[in-house]
Design a protein around this motif. Structure first.
Motif, PDB file in Angstrom:
ATOM      1  N   LEU A   8      53.107  22.263  92.204  1.00  0.00           N
ATOM      2  CA  LEU A   8      51.975  21.628  92.879  1.00  0.00           C
ATOM      3  C   LEU A   8      52.409  20.239  93.321  1.00  0.00           C
ATOM      4  CD1 LEU A   8      50.473  23.914  91.328  1.00  0.00           C
ATOM      5  CD2 LEU A   8      48.629  22.272  90.906  1.00  0.00           C
ATOM      6  N   ILE A   9      52.292  19.967  94.605  1.00  0.00           N
ATOM      7  CA  ILE A   9      52.668  18.654  95.135  1.00  0.00           C
ATOM      8  C   ILE A   9      51.421  17.812  95.403  1.00  0.00           C
ATOM      9  CG2 ILE A   9      54.771  19.579  96.168  1.00  0.00           C
ATOM     10  CD1 ILE A   9      53.211  19.225  98.934  1.00  0.00           C
ATOM     11  N   ILE A  10      51.626  16.511  95.587  1.00  0.00           N
ATOM     12  CA  ILE A  10      50.550  15.606  95.966  1.00  0.00           C
ATOM     13  C   ILE A  10      50.836  15.050  97.352  1.00  0.00           C
ATOM     14  CG2 ILE A  10      49.951  15.039  93.585  1.00  0.00           C
ATOM     15  CD1 ILE A  10      51.507  12.421  93.883  1.00  0.00           C
ATOM     16  N   LEU A  11      49.822  14.419  97.952  1.00  0.00           N
ATOM     17  CA  LEU A  11      49.941  13.943  99.332  1.00  0.00           C
ATOM     18  C   LEU A  11      49.601  12.458  99.454  1.00  0.00           C
ATOM     19  CD1 LEU A  11      48.148  16.872 101.209  1.00  0.00           C
ATOM     20  CD2 LEU A  11      50.591  16.620 100.744  1.00  0.00           C
ATOM     21  N   PRO A  12      50.148  11.791 100.479  1.00  0.00           N
ATOM     22  CA  PRO A  12      49.733  10.412 100.804  1.00  0.00           C
ATOM     23  C   PRO A  12      48.418  10.467 101.570  1.00  0.00           C
ATOM     24  CG  PRO A  12      51.428  11.121 102.332  1.00  0.00           C
ATOM     25  CD  PRO A  12      51.258  12.242 101.351  1.00  0.00           C
TER      26      PRO A  12
ATOM     27  N   SER B 127      50.519  13.080 105.489  1.00  0.00           N
ATOM     28  CA  SER B 127      50.226  14.169 104.549  1.00  0.00           C
ATOM     29  C   SER B 127      50.725  15.498 105.099  1.00  0.00           C
ATOM     30  CB  SER B 127      48.724  14.247 104.261  1.00  0.00           C
ATOM     31  OG  SER B 127      48.289  13.128 103.518  1.00  0.00           O
ATOM     32  N   ALA B 128      50.468  15.753 106.380  1.00  0.00           N
ATOM     33  CA  ALA B 128      50.950  16.988 106.988  1.00  0.00           C
ATOM     34  C   ALA B 128      52.474  17.041 106.976  1.00  0.00           C
ATOM     35  CB  ALA B 128      50.418  17.113 108.416  1.00  0.00           C
ATOM     36  N   GLN B 129      53.107  15.893 107.230  1.00  0.00           N
ATOM     37  CA  GLN B 129      54.568  15.843 107.164  1.00  0.00           C
ATOM     38  C   GLN B 129      55.079  16.154 105.765  1.00  0.00           C
ATOM     39  OE1 GLN B 129      56.046  12.074 108.724  1.00  0.00           O
ATOM     40  NE2 GLN B 129      54.611  12.158 110.442  1.00  0.00           N
ATOM     41  N   GLU B 130      54.373  15.645 104.749  1.00  0.00           N
ATOM     42  CA  GLU B 130      54.798  15.887 103.379  1.00  0.00           C
ATOM     43  C   GLU B 130      54.609  17.348 102.990  1.00  0.00           C
ATOM     44  OE1 GLU B 130      56.416  14.582  99.615  1.00  0.00           O
ATOM     45  OE2 GLU B 130      56.582  14.036 101.741  1.00  0.00           O
ATOM     46  N   VAL B 131      53.563  17.981 103.498  1.00  0.00           N
ATOM     47  CA  VAL B 131      53.390  19.417 103.264  1.00  0.00           C
ATOM     48  C   VAL B 131      54.592  20.173 103.806  1.00  0.00           C
ATOM     49  CG1 VAL B 131      52.050  21.465 103.877  1.00  0.00           C
ATOM     50  CG2 VAL B 131      50.869  19.361 103.214  1.00  0.00           C
ATOM     51  N   ARG B 132      54.977  19.857 105.043  1.00  0.00           N
ATOM     52  CA  ARG B 132      56.101  20.569 105.658  1.00  0.00           C
ATOM     53  C   ARG B 132      57.418  20.256 104.945  1.00  0.00           C
ATOM     54  NH1 ARG B 132      52.851  19.431 110.348  1.00  0.00           N
ATOM     55  NH2 ARG B 132      53.896  17.429 110.665  1.00  0.00           N
TER      56      ARG B 132
ATOM     57  N   VAL C 219      46.621  18.746 108.247  1.00  0.00           N
ATOM     58  CA  VAL C 219      47.029  19.054 106.877  1.00  0.00           C
ATOM     59  C   VAL C 219      46.729  20.501 106.561  1.00  0.00           C
ATOM     60  CG1 VAL C 219      46.694  18.487 104.443  1.00  0.00           C
ATOM     61  CG2 VAL C 219      46.670  16.669 106.161  1.00  0.00           C
ATOM     62  N   PHE C 220      45.513  20.948 106.879  1.00  0.00           N
ATOM     63  CA  PHE C 220      45.126  22.323 106.565  1.00  0.00           C
ATOM     64  C   PHE C 220      45.942  23.324 107.382  1.00  0.00           C
ATOM     65  CE2 PHE C 220      40.603  20.725 105.367  1.00  0.00           C
ATOM     66  CZ  PHE C 220      41.102  20.251 104.165  1.00  0.00           C
ATOM     67  N   ALA C 221      46.249  22.967 108.618  1.00  0.00           N
ATOM     68  CA  ALA C 221      47.074  23.857 109.440  1.00  0.00           C
ATOM     69  C   ALA C 221      48.476  23.989 108.843  1.00  0.00           C
ATOM     70  CB  ALA C 221      47.144  23.337 110.875  1.00  0.00           C
ATOM     71  N   ALA C 222      49.047  22.866 108.396  1.00  0.00           N
ATOM     72  CA  ALA C 222      50.378  22.903 107.778  1.00  0.00           C
ATOM     73  C   ALA C 222      50.348  23.703 106.489  1.00  0.00           C
ATOM     74  CB  ALA C 222      50.866  21.478 107.515  1.00  0.00           C
ATOM     75  N   ALA C 223      49.296  23.535 105.687  1.00  0.00           N
ATOM     76  CA  ALA C 223      49.176  24.283 104.436  1.00  0.00           C
ATOM     77  C   ALA C 223      49.044  25.775 104.709  1.00  0.00           C
ATOM     78  CB  ALA C 223      47.967  23.776 103.642  1.00  0.00           C
ATOM     79  N   ALA C 224      48.214  26.129 105.678  1.00  0.00           N
ATOM     80  CA  ALA C 224      48.021  27.540 106.004  1.00  0.00           C
ATOM     81  C   ALA C 224      49.308  28.161 106.530  1.00  0.00           C
ATOM     82  CB  ALA C 224      46.895  27.692 107.024  1.00  0.00           C
TER      83      ALA C 224
END
Length: 393
Positions: free
Chosen positions: A167-171, A178-183, A215-220
């Motif tokens: 499980l990661i966390i986001l800025p 945040s989206a960059q960190e997801v990727r 963010v949600f698009a990157a997560a999905a």
């Protein structure tokens, strides 16, 4: 015996206590006095701790981040302690079980508990990483977020990739970052995102806005569910000022009902039809009522022009059953109502090493809770649902 020996129990909510060197080992030396690091208390004094005061005594260990001090509170690491010995007092690392902060030592505790795999949430950063949201130096905060994620991916989960779900966390103060960190983390194999159950509770944009779309698009796209732990948004159920902490804790599951109602009556899942959410530590007995109540209200409000974020074509209960998973530690009421929720959307947790955890008797207790449940349903709830959701095969 419904919980057969071949079933490997997977917990989707546990907690790691960050080891003292997590940030100083990963950040340049110029940040070492301001990034999270452990200090020894050399004299007795009193420091504010949230809405209370903590009496710090010589010999204690506390975390310092920028200009704030915070101890490891005793209730975050109760594994192995008798109930009468559990309290909010600060604890030193040498007073904890090593498995609370060491991923290799944790494996032995998991074996003793009869648990195969865990998905640990952070401790010092908060369940959703909100401590860094409050950081004054956002450049430092971003480095701290990335250092935590690298620790989880490169050290903690790498110690046993088949037994830890990352499980990661986001800025969260910057949705583009945040989206960059997801990727970035998805490319390193991250499985899920520790996300606030209601970001508006942290002063962030709500689910009703477009702010989180990237963010949600990157997560999905990465097939990374949002793991939401109660308390992750710092939303506290209202009680009187005189009420004990036990009253607040007993009510915390209500905050996930809050999250669920706002999520399903927002554009989030319509815009992101493959996005999944996993709730942690809220229990499941309340879910059937929540589904019923949301459907009742939806019938009355779905055509109101002012209710423009309510999907008039999908019942809230259908949205929940498609997108949201709920989990429990010990909830016989919820297990009795499991078909009203959907067996495919139920998950189990051990909550090691917190005070709700039944360690080292999690599996033995589950045997009792699942006594009247068919083995294949038990297998879904404690193992295969989690494997499918977190791509943990």
């Amino acid at each position: 015996m419904p919980l057969t020996d071949d079933i490997k129990m997977i917990s989707i909510d546990d907690h790691l206590i960050e080891p003292p060197g997590l940030w100083v080992d990963r950040l340049p030396a110029k940040y070492h006095d301001r990034c999270p690091h452990v200090e020894e208390i050399t004299e007795d004094r009193v420091e504010p701790f949230y809405a209370k005061e903590v009496h710090l005594k010589k010999g204690m260990q506390v975390w310092r981040y920028e200009d704030t001090l915070e101890p490891n509170v005793g209730l975050t690491a109760t594994a192995g302690l008798d109930v009468k010995d559990r309290n909010f007092s600060p604890v030193r690392f040498d007073q904890m079980r090593r498995g609370t902060y060491d991923p290799v030592a944790r494996l032995a505790d998991m074996d003793e508990d009869g648990v195969w795999a865990q998905a640990p949430f952070p401790s010092l950063p908060g369940f959703s990483g909100s401590k860094f949201l409050r950081g004054k130096d956002k450049d430092l905060a971003l480095l701290c977020v990335r250092a935590y994620n690298d620790f989880v991916l490169d050290e903690w989960c790498a110690a046993a990739p088949d037994r830890y779900i990352s499980l990661i966390i986001l800025p969260m103060w910057d949705q583009d970052l945040s989206a960059q960190e997801v990727r970035r983390c998805a490319a390193k194999g991250a499985r899920s995102i520790a996300f606030p159950d209601n970001p508006a509770g942290l002063g962030l944009p709500s689910y009703q806005t477009t702010a989180w779309d990237g963010v949600f698009a990157a997560a999905a796209e990465a097939q990374m569910p949002l793991s939401m732990h109660f308390g992750g948004s710092k939303i506290i159920p209202f009680v009187s000022p005189e009420a004990p902490q036990a009253a607040v804790t007993a009510l915390f599951g209500i905050t996930l009902f809050n999250s669920m109602a706002e999520l399903v009556m927002s554009p989030v899942f319509k815009k992101h039809p493959t996005l999944k959410v996993a709730y942690s530590e809220g229990g499941i007995g309340w879910v059937p009522y929540a589904l019923m109540r949301m459907d009742q209200v939806w019938e009355d409000y779905r055509e109101y022009p002012i209710e423009n974020n309510v999907d008039p074509d999908r019942r809230p209960s259908d949205v929940v059953r498609e997108h949201i998973y709920s989990c429990f530690i010990d909830d016989p009421v919820g297990i009795g109502l499991r078909h009203d929720i959907g067996v495919d959307k139920l998950l189990w947790e051990s909550d090691y090493p917190h005070s709700d955890s039944l360690w080292p008797n999690s599996r033995a207790n589950a045997q009792k809770v699942f006594a009247d449940v068919p083995t294949e349903e038990v297998r879904k709830i404690v193992e295969t649902n989690a494997r499918d959701l977190f791509r943990f095969h």
